[in-house]
Scaffold this motif. Sequence first.
Motif, PDB file in Angstrom:
ATOM      1  N   THR A 113      12.308 -13.727  -1.657  1.00 38.09           N
ATOM      2  CA  THR A 113      12.280 -15.330  -1.860  1.00 38.09           C
ATOM      3  C   THR A 113      13.003 -16.333  -1.659  1.00 38.09           C
ATOM      4  O   THR A 113      13.364 -17.121  -0.550  1.00 38.09           O
ATOM      5  CB  THR A 113      11.834 -15.953  -3.331  1.00 38.09           C
ATOM      6  OG1 THR A 113      12.546 -15.176  -4.103  1.00 38.09           O
ATOM      7  CG2 THR A 113      10.760 -14.334  -3.656  1.00 38.09           C
ATOM      8  N   GLN A 116      13.713 -15.918   2.354  1.00 42.00           N
ATOM      9  CA  GLN A 116      12.562 -16.971   2.929  1.00 42.00           C
ATOM     10  C   GLN A 116      12.520 -18.860   2.570  1.00 42.00           C
ATOM     11  O   GLN A 116      12.038 -19.565   3.818  1.00 42.00           O
ATOM     12  CB  GLN A 116      10.850 -16.832   2.468  1.00 42.00           C
ATOM     13  CG  GLN A 116       9.899 -17.612   3.118  1.00 42.00           C
ATOM     14  CD  GLN A 116      10.219 -16.951   4.365  1.00 42.00           C
ATOM     15  OE1 GLN A 116       9.283 -15.733   4.274  1.00 42.00           O
ATOM     16  NE2 GLN A 116       9.888 -17.878   5.449  1.00 42.00           N
ATOM     17  N   ALA A 117      13.795 -19.048   1.717  1.00 41.97           N
ATOM     18  CA  ALA A 117      13.841 -20.457   0.793  1.00 41.97           C
ATOM     19  C   ALA A 117      14.918 -20.793   2.525  1.00 41.97           C
ATOM     20  O   ALA A 117      14.604 -22.669   2.199  1.00 41.97           O
ATOM     21  CB  ALA A 117      13.770 -20.903   0.043  1.00 41.97           C
ATOM     22  N   VAL A 119      15.832 -20.246   5.182  1.00 42.42           N
ATOM     23  CA  VAL A 119      14.935 -19.852   6.699  1.00 42.42           C
ATOM     24  C   VAL A 119      13.794 -20.784   6.639  1.00 42.42           C
ATOM     25  O   VAL A 119      13.769 -21.513   7.739  1.00 42.42           O
ATOM     26  CB  VAL A 119      14.065 -18.835   7.336  1.00 42.42           C
ATOM     27  CG1 VAL A 119      13.505 -19.015   8.017  1.00 42.42           C
ATOM     28  CG2 VAL A 119      14.781 -17.224   6.734  1.00 42.42           C
ATOM     29  N   ASP A 120      13.275 -21.474   5.825  1.00 40.54           N
ATOM     30  CA  ASP A 120      12.270 -22.333   5.319  1.00 40.54           C
ATOM     31  C   ASP A 120      12.651 -23.882   5.419  1.00 40.54           C
ATOM     32  O   ASP A 120      12.586 -25.009   5.932  1.00 40.54           O
ATOM     33  CB  ASP A 120      11.538 -22.564   4.158  1.00 40.54           C
ATOM     34  CG  ASP A 120      10.652 -21.478   4.077  1.00 40.54           C
ATOM     35  OD1 ASP A 120       9.963 -21.525   5.606  1.00 40.54           O
ATOM     36  OD2 ASP A 120       9.698 -20.907   3.167  1.00 40.54           O
ATOM     37  N   LYS A 121      14.179 -23.806   5.101  1.00 37.08           N
ATOM     38  CA  LYS A 121      15.054 -24.537   5.201  1.00 37.08           C
ATOM     39  C   LYS A 121      16.095 -25.220   7.046  1.00 37.08           C
ATOM     40  O   LYS A 121      16.991 -26.167   7.039  1.00 37.08           O
ATOM     41  CB  LYS A 121      16.447 -25.181   4.107  1.00 37.08           C
ATOM     42  CG  LYS A 121      15.452 -25.695   2.829  1.00 37.08           C
ATOM     43  CD  LYS A 121      14.670 -26.911   2.817  1.00 37.08           C
ATOM     44  CE  LYS A 121      14.314 -26.908   1.765  1.00 37.08           C
ATOM     45  NZ  LYS A 121      13.486 -28.705   1.979  1.00 37.08           N
ATOM     46  N   GLY A 122      15.481 -24.190   7.824  1.00 34.20           N
ATOM     47  CA  GLY A 122      16.372 -24.031   8.737  1.00 34.20           C
ATOM     48  C   GLY A 122      17.558 -23.308   9.319  1.00 34.20           C
ATOM     49  O   GLY A 122      18.409 -23.462   9.856  1.00 34.20           O
ATOM     50  N   LYS A 124      20.211 -20.025   9.314  1.00 38.72           N
ATOM     51  CA  LYS A 124      19.583 -18.639  10.160  1.00 38.72           C
ATOM     52  C   LYS A 124      20.320 -17.519   8.843  1.00 38.72           C
ATOM     53  O   LYS A 124      21.198 -17.522   8.400  1.00 38.72           O
ATOM     54  CB  LYS A 124      20.540 -18.437  11.726  1.00 38.72           C
ATOM     55  CG  LYS A 124      20.013 -19.415  12.195  1.00 38.72           C
ATOM     56  CD  LYS A 124      18.417 -18.807  12.500  1.00 38.72           C
ATOM     57  CE  LYS A 124      18.085 -20.447  13.778  1.00 38.72           C
ATOM     58  NZ  LYS A 124      16.095 -19.939  14.140  1.00 38.72           N
TER      59      LYS A 124
END
Length: 361
Positions: A113, A116-117, A119-122, A124
Amino acid sequence: MNAMTRRIVVGTAAVSIALTMAACGKSGGGDSGSSSKDKTIGLLLPENATTRYEKFDKPLIEAKIKELCSDCSVDYANAAGDPAKQAQQVSSMIAKGVKVLILDAQDSVGIKTSVQAAVDKGIKVVAYDRLAQGPVSAYVSYDNEKVGELQGQALLDALGSKATPSSKIVMINGDDADPNAAQFKAGAHKILDGKVNIAYEQSGLWKDTVANQKVTAAITQLGAKNIAGVYSANDGMAGGIATALKGANINVPLTGQDAELAGLQRILTGAQTSTVYKAYKPEADATAEIAVDLLNGKDFKSVTETTAKSGSGQDVPAHLIGAVSVTKANIKDTVIKDGLYTTAQLCTAEFASACKAAGIQ
């Protein structure tokens, strides 16, 4: 000077200062004005009980990033074996605005999780050494099942004619939260199953104290004279195991991994039989190269020659490095030759005679 003149002078000075500050804020290398703050790479390592992370991985990764990107900065944190702490560290990295995150997961499943958090903020994410679950961009490690095979074969070689289907072996694996531990275990079983009897098998959680307790329990359960050998998934645990074996007056083959200095010294004295040497620099260098490429929006696929499937089902571009089994016979031609340690570091006064007998000095 009248009031109007004073206002003009002050206004002109303010503009001059603002322009000067803007010029100072630009980074070197003609990077379209990107500041070093915009070029921050996060580095999260899982624990510090194993000496490799602070002694080798961290400085090697930092040095390579600096070599490839002079105006990049590295924001570092170590989870000290605590997955909840590492999750907080990922959140902190997100808040700080890192652009790329190199992550060696303490708990590869639990960190999903957090990945994912990020990656959700851009951001890498590069999975380092352990393949974290979630949408990671790349993975750099070793062929971990092959490492387990090397360990199993080293144990069989050390047992020699004593390696029979009835020979009782104690097996102390790594932490189940580490996906590498399962691969080491699978590789070792591939070699050992059917050739010896795995009479006692437990996780040592990568901790010498836990491994010591488990082997002490195995000695009580199986009987000291009935133990033919011990598989330890790494050198750190092998240290605790060697203490337990010595306390019970047991002298049997004992494996390890990571080519830790203490493990090599135990090999010289006969308290440990083998370790696995995984060159840290190639792993660190490849990871740094991928991270800098991701930061600059470049293609990193020339570095990743294969793919690996994560526990959450992703096919991740991967770079997997080979390893070598180390015994007393080839310490000089492996870890000393590669400069992992100097002869002086290995052959202190306590181990000088053992080094001489092994042809190291």
